[in-house]
Design an enzyme around this catalytic site. Structure first.
Site, PDB file in Angstrom:
ATOM      1  N   HIS A 173       0.822  -1.230   0.000  1.00 53.12           N
ATOM      2  CA  HIS A 173       0.000   0.000   0.000  1.00 53.12           C
ATOM      3  C   HIS A 173       0.849   1.270   0.000  1.00 53.12           C
ATOM      4  O   HIS A 173       0.321   2.364  -0.190  1.00 53.12           O
ATOM      5  CB  HIS A 173      -0.926   0.029   1.225  1.00 53.12           C
ATOM      6  CG  HIS A 173      -1.975  -1.033   1.217  1.00 53.12           C
ATOM      7  ND1 HIS A 173      -2.923  -1.139   0.225  1.00 53.12           N
ATOM      8  CD2 HIS A 173      -2.239  -2.055   2.084  1.00 53.12           C
ATOM      9  CE1 HIS A 173      -3.719  -2.173   0.480  1.00 53.12           C
ATOM     10  NE2 HIS A 173      -3.319  -2.755   1.602  1.00 53.12           N
ATOM     11  N   HIS A 211      -6.226  -7.118  -0.524  1.00 49.96           N
ATOM     12  CA  HIS A 211      -6.422  -5.688  -0.778  1.00 49.96           C
ATOM     13  C   HIS A 211      -5.665  -5.243  -2.027  1.00 49.96           C
ATOM     14  O   HIS A 211      -4.556  -5.717  -2.281  1.00 49.96           O
ATOM     15  CB  HIS A 211      -5.950  -4.873   0.429  1.00 49.96           C
ATOM     16  CG  HIS A 211      -6.589  -5.271   1.722  1.00 49.96           C
ATOM     17  ND1 HIS A 211      -6.001  -6.173   2.597  1.00 49.96           N
ATOM     18  CD2 HIS A 211      -7.781  -4.917   2.267  1.00 49.96           C
ATOM     19  CE1 HIS A 211      -6.806  -6.343   3.647  1.00 49.96           C
ATOM     20  NE2 HIS A 211      -7.890  -5.602   3.476  1.00 49.96           N
TER      21      HIS A 211
HETATM   22  C1  SP5 Z   1      -1.110  -5.090   3.883  1.00 49.54           C
HETATM   23  C2  SP5 Z   1      -2.572  -5.128   4.188  1.00 49.54           C
HETATM   24  O1  SP5 Z   1      -3.190  -6.182   4.088  1.00 49.54           O
HETATM   25  N1  SP5 Z   1      -3.137  -3.998   4.632  1.00 49.54           N
HETATM   26  C3  SP5 Z   1      -4.542  -3.938   4.940  1.00 49.54           C
HETATM   27  C4  SP5 Z   1      -4.945  -2.661   5.559  1.00 49.54           C
HETATM   28  C5  SP5 Z   1      -6.389  -2.662   5.974  1.00 49.54           C
HETATM   29  N2  SP5 Z   1      -6.680  -1.581   6.825  1.00 49.54           N
HETATM   30  C6  SP5 Z   1      -8.075  -1.322   7.145  1.00 49.54           C
HETATM   31  C7  SP5 Z   1      -8.716  -2.515   7.767  1.00 49.54           C
HETATM   32  C8  SP5 Z   1      -9.956  -2.229   8.554  1.00 49.54           C
HETATM   33  C9  SP5 Z   1      -9.966  -3.200   9.684  1.00 49.54           C
HETATM   34  N3  SP5 Z   1     -11.189  -3.331  10.322  1.00 49.54           N
HETATM   35  C10 SP5 Z   1     -11.106  -3.627  11.722  1.00 49.54           C
HETATM   36  C11 SP5 Z   1     -12.311  -4.313  12.194  1.00 49.54           C
HETATM   37  C12 SP5 Z   1     -12.312  -4.401  13.698  1.00 49.54           C
HETATM   38  N4  SP5 Z   1     -13.367  -5.231  14.131  1.00 49.54           N
HETATM   39 ZN    ZN Z   2      -4.179  -7.104   2.582  1.00 47.66          ZN
END
Ligand code: SP5
Ligand code: ZN
Length: 357
Positions: A173, A211
């Site tokens: 990212h 992602h």
């Molecule tokens: C490298 C990679 O896989 N990065 C992913 C980044 C995702 N970030 C946002 C994720 C939102 C997480 N949601 C949390 C839910 C808590 N219950």
């Molecule tokens: Zn990811």
């Protein structure tokens, strides 16, 4: 398959990430890498190394490789960020730095050519989310991770069929001058550029993380010498939301050299595998001479933040399919947050690759 693992990865250990108005425990934790390393010790796929982090020659080569994919002002920012955070307020030493104000580049006329002196504002210039804590050890961990990616690439340039950069924080990212998505330095982009600089005229990246690899796409978007392909959750509903649609095909000289294969939340292996075959066909049509695979294991059914339903056994077949491209291949470790299973799933890909190679 050679593996280079990052001895400093645990120095990056965020406490919490911002999610919808609450601070929640970080998903991207040191135990993730420890599980992969433990599985590699149980079920070896080849020698385990740490990269040279100390010799002046290695440091200089690393600085050169970092500067090939990231801007000088972003690298300078990362190198001094923690000290500046603590300088704002000594009590910050016990806290992670998270951005809370952003200039929205390209919109509303906010400026990013003049960097604010205020550190919290500068953190906003160089990041795109508040889920990526910058901690005391983030920079040394990310820098040693880049050294893993460079060492893996040099091994492949030296004739190894494949090598794995086992490092965290992840990278795909991170863009030319921004962090986010738990990423600081784009290890996969660094590897791809180092393969170009090492003599391969056409290099492909095939990103299999759940992602979209927005940072990698952005770094190479206007280039015809590096093909970027990503299979991921549809950004209409999935992070990182603002990039990763199928109509993004590259720009300028790079038009036609980016391929996004977004899939709906809930996608299972059969459909995912059809997308992988499409991706591999694109890599073959491009005439790639080397391949980089940003290896995220967050496509797993048990992943706590993702929405595909791949099973542990599927990762063996995925590795085998990746080997069928017949290319020198560098893997970089990216996402995968089902901590207890991430080691088995990652090593399944590597073992499948070795069997198919
Ligand atoms: C490298 C990679 O896989 N990065 C992913 C980044 C995702 N970030 C946002 C994720 C939102 C997480 N949601 C949390 C839910 C808590 N219950
Ligand atoms: Zn990811």
């Amino acid at each position: 398959m050679l593996t280079f693992h990052n001895p400093h990865h645990a120095r990056h250990a965020g406490q919490q990430e911002m999610f919808r108005g609450q601070m929640v425990p970080c998903h991207e934790v040191p135990a993730r890498l420890d599980h992969v390393l433990a599985e590699l010790q149980r079920r070896p796929v080849g020698p385990l190394h740490t990269p040279d982090l100390d010799s002046p020659a290695a440091q200089a080569a690393l600085d050169t490789a970092l500067a090939r994919v990231h801007s000088p002002r972003y690298l300078d920012f990362l190198a001094s960020a923690w000290d500046e955070w603590v300088a704002m307020n000594p009590a910050n030493a016990a806290l992670d730095a998270l951005p809370s104000v952003w200039p929205l580049p390209n919109r509303h006329g906010f400026r990013t050519d003049v960097l604010p002196r205020n550190f919290a504002a500068r953190l906003g210039v160089f990041s795109f989310d508040s889920g990526t804590p910058l901690t005391a050890g983030s920079w040394p961990a990310a820098r040693a991770g880049a050294a893993c990616a460079l060492a893996a690439t040099q091994a492949v340039l030296g004739g190894e069929r494949s090598a794995f950069a086992l490092t965290r924080p992840p990278g795909h990212h991170a863009g030319p001058d921004f962090m986010g998505g738990y990423c600081f330095i784009n290890n996969a982009a660094l590897a791809a550029q180092a393969l170009r600089d090492g003599g391969h005229t056409r290099v492909a990246l095939l990103d299999v993380d759940y992602h979209h690899g927005n940072g990698t796409q952005t770094i190479f978007y206007e280039r015809a010498d590096v093909l970027t392909v990503s299979i991921h959750g549809d950004p209409a509903t999935e992070y990182p939301f603002f990039l990763g649609h199928a109509d993004e095909r590259g720009a300028g000289a790079g038009t036609g050299f980016n391929l996004n294969l977004p899939l709906p939340r809930g996608t299972g292996y059969a459909t995912w595998r059809a997308a992988l075959d499409t991706a591999l066909q694109a890599v073959a049509d491009f005439g790639a001479q080397a391949l980089v695979v940003p290896l995220g294991l967050d496509t797993f059914a048990g992943d706590p933040i993702s929405g595909f339903t791949l099973q542990t056994g599927d990762y063996l077949a995925i590795g085998q399919a990746l080997a069928s491209a017949g290319l020198p291949t560098v893997f970089t470790f990216e996402g995968g947050y089902a901590v207890a299973e991430v080691g088995v799933n990652a090593v399944n890909v590597l073992q499948g690759f070795d069997r198919g190679a």
